[in-house]
Structure formats: C-alpha cells, structure tokens
Enzyme design. Structure first.
Site, short mmCIF file in Angstrom:
data_model
loop_
_atom_site.label_atom_id
_atom_site.label_comp_id
_atom_site.label_asym_id
_atom_site.label_seq_id
_atom_site.Cartn_x
_atom_site.Cartn_y
_atom_site.Cartn_z
N TYR A 1 -44.52 -0.72 -13.00
CA TYR A 1 -43.09 -0.38 -13.01
C TYR A 1 -42.27 -1.52 -12.39
O TYR A 1 -41.26 -1.95 -12.95
CB TYR A 1 -42.88 0.93 -12.24
CG TYR A 1 -41.47 1.46 -12.26
CD1 TYR A 1 -40.97 2.12 -13.38
CD2 TYR A 1 -40.63 1.31 -11.15
CE1 TYR A 1 -39.67 2.61 -13.39
CE2 TYR A 1 -39.34 1.80 -11.16
CZ TYR A 1 -38.85 2.46 -12.28
OH TYR A 1 -37.57 2.94 -12.29
N LYS B 1 -39.36 -3.95 -14.11
CA LYS B 1 -37.96 -4.00 -13.65
C LYS B 1 -37.59 -5.38 -13.09
O LYS B 1 -36.44 -5.82 -13.26
CB LYS B 1 -37.72 -2.89 -12.60
CG LYS B 1 -37.85 -1.46 -13.17
CD LYS B 1 -36.79 -1.14 -14.22
CE LYS B 1 -36.79 0.34 -14.62
NZ LYS B 1 -35.77 0.67 -15.61
N1 LIG Z 1 -34.55 8.40 -11.00
C1 LIG Z 1 -34.72 7.35 -10.20
O1 LIG Z 1 -35.01 7.47 -9.00
C2 LIG Z 1 -34.54 5.98 -10.74
C3 LIG Z 1 -34.48 5.71 -12.08
N2 LIG Z 1 -34.32 4.42 -12.50
C4 LIG Z 1 -34.24 4.09 -13.90
O2 LIG Z 1 -33.20 4.82 -14.48
C5 LIG Z 1 -33.45 5.01 -15.85
C6 LIG Z 1 -33.22 6.46 -16.19
O3 LIG Z 1 -34.19 7.24 -15.56
P1 LIG Z 1 -33.91 8.73 -15.08
O4 LIG Z 1 -32.60 9.17 -15.57
O5 LIG Z 1 -34.20 8.78 -13.66
O6 LIG Z 1 -35.09 9.51 -15.79
P2 LIG Z 1 -35.11 10.41 -17.07
O7 LIG Z 1 -36.55 10.65 -17.36
O8 LIG Z 1 -34.22 11.58 -16.89
O9 LIG Z 1 -34.46 9.48 -18.17
C7 LIG Z 1 -35.16 8.52 -18.89
C8 LIG Z 1 -34.92 8.79 -20.35
O10 LIG Z 1 -35.52 7.75 -21.12
C9 LIG Z 1 -36.03 8.35 -22.27
N3 LIG Z 1 -37.02 7.50 -22.91
C10 LIG Z 1 -38.27 7.19 -22.48
N4 LIG Z 1 -38.90 6.44 -23.39
C11 LIG Z 1 -38.03 6.24 -24.41
C12 LIG Z 1 -38.07 5.55 -25.64
N5 LIG Z 1 -39.17 4.92 -26.06
N6 LIG Z 1 -36.97 5.56 -26.43
C13 LIG Z 1 -35.87 6.21 -26.05
N7 LIG Z 1 -35.75 6.90 -24.91
C14 LIG Z 1 -36.83 6.91 -24.11
C15 LIG Z 1 -36.62 9.68 -21.78
O11 LIG Z 1 -36.81 10.59 -22.82
C16 LIG Z 1 -35.56 10.11 -20.80
O12 LIG Z 1 -34.57 10.91 -21.43
C17 LIG Z 1 -34.87 4.51 -16.11
O13 LIG Z 1 -34.81 3.24 -16.69
C18 LIG Z 1 -35.46 4.45 -14.71
O14 LIG Z 1 -36.46 3.47 -14.62
C19 LIG Z 1 -34.20 3.39 -11.61
C20 LIG Z 1 -34.26 3.62 -10.28
C21 LIG Z 1 -34.43 4.93 -9.73
O1 LIG Z 2 -41.28 8.24 -8.50
C1 LIG Z 2 -41.11 7.02 -8.50
O2 LIG Z 2 -41.59 6.29 -7.65
C2 LIG Z 2 -40.35 6.41 -9.58
O3 LIG Z 2 -40.22 6.94 -10.66
C3 LIG Z 2 -39.64 5.13 -9.29
C4 LIG Z 2 -38.16 5.32 -9.45
O4 LIG Z 2 -37.88 5.47 -10.82
C5 LIG Z 2 -37.43 4.17 -8.89
O5 LIG Z 2 -37.11 3.25 -9.59
C6 LIG Z 2 -37.10 4.24 -7.45
O6 LIG Z 2 -36.40 3.13 -7.06
#
Ligand SMILES: NC(=O)C1=CN([C@@H]2O[C@H](COP(=O)(O)OP(=O)(O)OC[C@H]3O[C@@H](n4cnc5c(N)ncnc54)[C@H](O)[C@@H]3O)[C@@H](O)[C@H]2O)C=CC1
Ligand SMILES: O=C(O)C(=O)C[C@H](O)C(=O)CO
Length: 255
Positions: A160, A164
């Site tokens: 991961y 990123k």
């Molecule tokens: N929730 C957290 O603590 C953090 C999240 N992020 C990033 O934020 C972004 C959004 O994540 P969240 O909203 O937390 O999770 P989430 O799981 O709610 O959203 C991610 C979305 O990406 C979609 N997805 C996955 N593979 C895909 C593909 N091949 N094509 C199209 N869509 C696809 C999933 O279906 C999901 O709806 C991600 O890039 C994640 O790495 C970054 C830092 C922290």
């Molecule tokens: O559970 C986790 O660990 C993660 O999924 C990482 C978060 O998506 C993340 O980017 C926290 O900064």
C-alpha cells in the site's frame, strides 16, 4: 476608496468533474462537495447498483450529477470513457484498495491487485483526463487521493505504501509537465478516515487507540475532513497550487 484584493472563488459552476470510487467513503463525499459547489459531477464506480442511491439522493438535493460504470484497472475502458465523456475540468481519483500483509509474506497477486488500481489505474486515468484537457485547450485540476502512508511507512502496509509513494511521484512529475497548460496536479493525503476500507482497522480498539496517539489532534478522521481540502484544490482558490501534497493527517507526519 482603496481597491481591495478580490477573494478567490470556491464555486465550480460550469465545471465538469469526474470522481472515481464514488459509491462509498471519500469518493462519495468528494462528489457531494463538488456538486454542492456547482460542478456537474460524473460519479464513477465499478457497479452502477451501488451508485444508484447516492445519485438519487444527490438529485433530490438538486445537484447536477450522473453515474458511470468504470473499473479503473481496465486502462482501455478508462481511456474510452474519458474520451467519450470528457473533457473533465476536475478529476478526483479516489478509487483505491489495500491488501495488508507482512513484507515477507506479500503475494504477487496482492501486489499486482493493489498496484493495478492505486498506481497503474490512477496514472492512466490522470493521463487520459489531461489529454482531453490539452486537446480542448482547457485548464484543469487533477487530484489524487493519496495517503499519509505516501509519506511514512506502516507495519503490514509495504505494498500500500509503495503504491501511494508512487502516486506522489507521478503527481509531481505530471505537475511539472503540464503547468504551462494550466493543468494542476496535486494529492490529498488523509490519515485514518472511517470508511468501508478501514472497517477492519476501526474494529480493533487497541489499534484505534494507537492511531489516536499518533494523530496530534487526538482523533481519527471522517469523510467531511477530506471534502474541504478537495474543494479547495479543485477551485480557483488554489490557482497557483500544483505538484503538492495536502496533508489532512491531524499532524501525524508533523514530527
Ligand atoms: N479511509 C482511509 O483511512 C484512507 C483512505 N485513503 C484513500 O482514499 C481512497 C478512498 O478510500 P475510502 O473512501 O477510504 O475507501 P472505500 O473503500 O470506501 O472507497 C474506495 C472505492 O474504490 C473503489 N474501487 C476499488 N477498486 C476499484 C477499481 N478497480 N475501479 C473502480 N473503483 C474501484 C471501491 O469499490 C470503493 O468504492 C483510496 O484511494 C484510499 O487509499 C487514503 C488515506 C486514508
Ligand atoms: O487500515 C489501513 O491501514 C488502511 O487501509 C490504510 C489507510 O487506507 C490509510 O491510508 C491510512 O493512512
């Protein structure tokens, strides 16, 4: 009367935005924020079924939006969708996933799955949207949802983190290449935000306590914490901001 500087606008009327990962979590929140600011938002997700309720609620709020079925790991489909539906003035690339494993145990399949979405998908989507803008002679704001883990390591997070950190790299390089075309490319780097992606993490009270200790402001994040930062980067208020990472990490990386 002395002329005063004009406050830049956060409004987005007349802009067309593409948001991936829009059926849940951060992507859904960003789609709402951009629509609320006046943009027409195309919400992309792999399955239209999951998007239906979001689209319906947004229409009920009077927002201008539509759904797009798109797997961002399918680069040919991404290129086709962007050329048919674009140009997009704003991109928020929020689609992403994680596979947690010790570095010694990481399997090739998990490595490829994460990289195909978080890095390869994000890269070629950003390229496709920029191509559309350059062909149309338009400026734009392209935003990748990266992570605080693009700046620090984490146990069981090597793949991961690699994905990123790489997003930060291509974001900076593209910002340099496209600056003169008025195309800004930035990342937003959230700390732990409560979403479907982090459900397992939030289910472990000890881990949550550890996270809250690391976050200088003493609390984990919610989707609303990310919406304002994306709105800022998308808008003319950030007209000279490119190639940068906006940390929304409550100070995790400050020391
Ligand atoms: N929730 C957290 O603590 C953090 C999240 N992020 C990033 O934020 C972004 C959004 O994540 P969240 O909203 O937390 O999770 P989430 O799981 O709610 O959203 C991610 C979305 O990406 C979609 N997805 C996955 N593979 C895909 C593909 N091949 N094509 C199209 N869509 C696809 C999933 O279906 C999901 O709806 C991600 O890039 C994640 O790495 C970054 C830092 C922290
Ligand atoms: O559970 C986790 O660990 C993660 O999924 C990482 C978060 O998506 C993340 O980017 C926290 O900064």
């Amino acid at each position: 009367m002395m002329p005063l500087p004009k406050t830049p606008s956060f409004r987005l009327e007349g802009r067309r935005a593409l948001v991936t990962g829009a059926s849940s979590g951060i992507g859904q929140g960003c789609a709402v924020a951009l629509a609320e600011a006046g943009a027409h938002v195309v919400l992309a997700a792999r399955g239209l079924q999951r998007l239906d309720q979001t689209i319906q609620s947004m229409h009920e709020q009077g927002y201008s939006c539509e759904a797009l079925a798109l797997d961002i790991a399918d680069v040919a489909a991404v290129q086709k969708a962007v050329s048919q539906q674009g140009p997009f003035d704003i991109l928020v690339n929020s689609a992403g996933l994680a596979r947690h494993a010790a570095a010694l145990d990481t399997q090739l399949e998990d490595f490829d799955t994460v990289m195909n979405v978080n890095l390869r998908g994000a890269y070629f989507l950003t390229q496709a949207v920029a191509k559309g803008l350059i062909e149309a002679g338009k400026p734009g704001s392209l935003i990748n949802i990266s992570s605080q883990m693009a700046h620090v390591g984490g146990v069981d997070r090597s793949v991961y983190c690699a994905s990123k950190f790489a997003v930060e790299g291509f974001t900076k390089a593209m910002a340099i290449e496209w600056g003169r075309a008025g195309i800004r490319v930035n990342t937003v780097c959230p700390t732990f935000i409560r979403t479907p992606l982090t459900e397992q993490t939030f289910d472990q009270p000890e881990r949550v306590r550890w996270i809250e200790e690391k976050i200088k402001m003493g609390r984990t994040g919610v989707v609303e914490d990310i919406m304002g930062s994306v709105l800022y980067l998308a808008s003319d208020a950030a007209a000279l901001v490119t190639g940068t990472a906006l940390m929304v990490d409550g100070g995790w990386t400050a020391d």
